[in-house]
Design a protein around this motif. Structure first.
Motif, PDB file in Angstrom:
ATOM      1  N   ALA A   1      -7.150  -0.441   3.704  1.00  0.00           N
ATOM      2  CA  ALA A   1      -8.365  -0.977   4.334  1.00  0.00           C
ATOM      3  C   ALA A   1      -8.327  -2.507   4.362  1.00  0.00           C
ATOM      4  CB  ALA A   1      -9.604  -0.485   3.596  1.00  0.00           C
ATOM      5  N   LEU A   2      -7.958  -3.111   3.233  1.00  0.00           N
ATOM      6  CA  LEU A   2      -7.884  -4.573   3.175  1.00  0.00           C
ATOM      7  C   LEU A   2      -6.783  -5.107   4.086  1.00  0.00           C
ATOM      8  CD1 LEU A   2      -8.428  -5.123  -0.640  1.00  0.00           C
ATOM      9  CD2 LEU A   2     -10.022  -5.667   1.211  1.00  0.00           C
TER      10      LEU A   2
ATOM     11  N   ALA B   1       0.824  -1.217   0.000  1.00  0.00           N
ATOM     12  CA  ALA B   1       0.000   0.000   0.000  1.00  0.00           C
ATOM     13  C   ALA B   1       0.852   1.258   0.000  1.00  0.00           C
ATOM     14  CB  ALA B   1      -0.932  -0.002   1.208  1.00  0.00           C
TER      15      ALA B   1
ATOM     16  N   LYS C   1      -3.745   3.155  -5.384  1.00  0.00           N
ATOM     17  CA  LYS C   1      -4.736   2.272  -4.760  1.00  0.00           C
ATOM     18  C   LYS C   1      -4.516   2.166  -3.256  1.00  0.00           C
ATOM     19  CE  LYS C   1      -5.172  -0.392  -8.960  1.00  0.00           C
ATOM     20  NZ  LYS C   1      -5.044  -1.664  -9.612  1.00  0.00           N
ATOM     21  N   ARG C   2      -3.894   3.141  -2.667  1.00  0.00           N
ATOM     22  CA  ARG C   2      -3.485   3.075  -1.272  1.00  0.00           C
ATOM     23  C   ARG C   2      -4.657   2.898  -0.311  1.00  0.00           C
ATOM     24  NH1 ARG C   2       0.605   7.343   0.096  1.00  0.00           N
ATOM     25  NH2 ARG C   2       1.926   5.814  -0.872  1.00  0.00           N
ATOM     26  N   THR C   3      -5.756   3.610  -0.526  1.00  0.00           N
ATOM     27  CA  THR C   3      -6.877   3.555   0.414  1.00  0.00           C
ATOM     28  C   THR C   3      -7.442   2.145   0.515  1.00  0.00           C
ATOM     29  OG1 THR C   3      -7.398   5.837  -0.102  1.00  0.00           O
ATOM     30  CG2 THR C   3      -9.113   4.554   0.981  1.00  0.00           C
ATOM     31  N   TRP C   4      -7.715   1.525  -0.643  1.00  0.00           N
ATOM     32  CA  TRP C   4      -8.265   0.174  -0.638  1.00  0.00           C
ATOM     33  C   TRP C   4      -7.288  -0.818  -0.051  1.00  0.00           C
ATOM     34  CZ3 TRP C   4     -13.029  -1.405  -0.968  1.00  0.00           C
ATOM     35  CH2 TRP C   4     -13.965  -0.598  -1.592  1.00  0.00           C
ATOM     36  N   LEU C   5      -6.028  -0.704  -0.436  1.00  0.00           N
ATOM     37  CA  LEU C   5      -5.033  -1.643   0.074  1.00  0.00           C
ATOM     38  C   LEU C   5      -4.850  -1.505   1.583  1.00  0.00           C
ATOM     39  CD1 LEU C   5      -2.365  -1.468  -2.771  1.00  0.00           C
ATOM     40  CD2 LEU C   5      -3.854  -3.399  -2.203  1.00  0.00           C
TER      41      LEU C   5
END
Length: 179
Positions: A129-130, A117, A123-127
């Protein structure tokens, strides 16, 4: 209506009927796992034992069937048979081990996603969160009492089965094509 059209309609109705029955069976299995999570955990341990027993026997057979004994396969198969015997004797412990390993995998996977991330700004936010979800679930499974963790895993499996069965049932009843 031609005979070909009639056969196709019968075939489509039959396929939908079987899809509906399949969906109902998956929902029923999920509900049973939800009502009896401990039994679902024991069942999972027994399935693991059966899979390991089959693998072990087939691997040992393959190790001696070629004319020249492959001792690596024979020993690997024998180890699988021994682990299968342990799973059959204590299926709940086998399931708890699977849950613990899943927790460890989620924790390592989440930490790895954190590293990724910070190297992918798009794609930092999704990564992130996951990654946090995996880390939290991994810690939960690792830190809970093993029987409680097996119960949680059985409940998650039950919810997944009920949702999947509902999806299949809705597809069957709506006449939508099979996925």
């Amino acid at each position: 209506m031609t005979l070909k059209t009639s056969k196709r309609r019968f075939s489509e109705r039959t396929e939908r009927l079987f899809m509906a029955l399949y969906g109902a069976a998956v929902i029923g299995t999920g509900l049973l796992a939800l009502l009896f999570p401990l039994a679902a955990g024991v069942s999972l341990g027994l399935v693991l034992g059966a899979a390991l027993l089959t693998f072990g026997l087939v691997t040992m057979l393959g190790g001696v069937a070629t004319g020249k004994t492959n001792w690596v396969d024979v020993l690997r198969g024998a180890l699988a048979v021994l682990v299968a015997a342990a799973a059959f004797m204590t299926p709940l412990a086998a399931t708890a081990t699977l849950v613990w390993l899943t927790g460890a995998w989620l924790l390592v996977s989440g930490c790895w996603m954190l590293v990724v991330a910070f190297n992918r700004p798009a794609k930092r936010t999704w990564l992130l969160a996951l990654a946090m979800l995996d880390i939290c679930l991994g810690l939960l499974l690792l830190l809970l009492d093993p029987l409680v963790a097996v119960g949680y895993a059985a409940i998650l499996l039950a919810v997944s089965l009920v949702m999947r069965g509902t999806y299949i049932l809705v597809l069957a009843l709506s006449g939508a094509p099979r996925p």
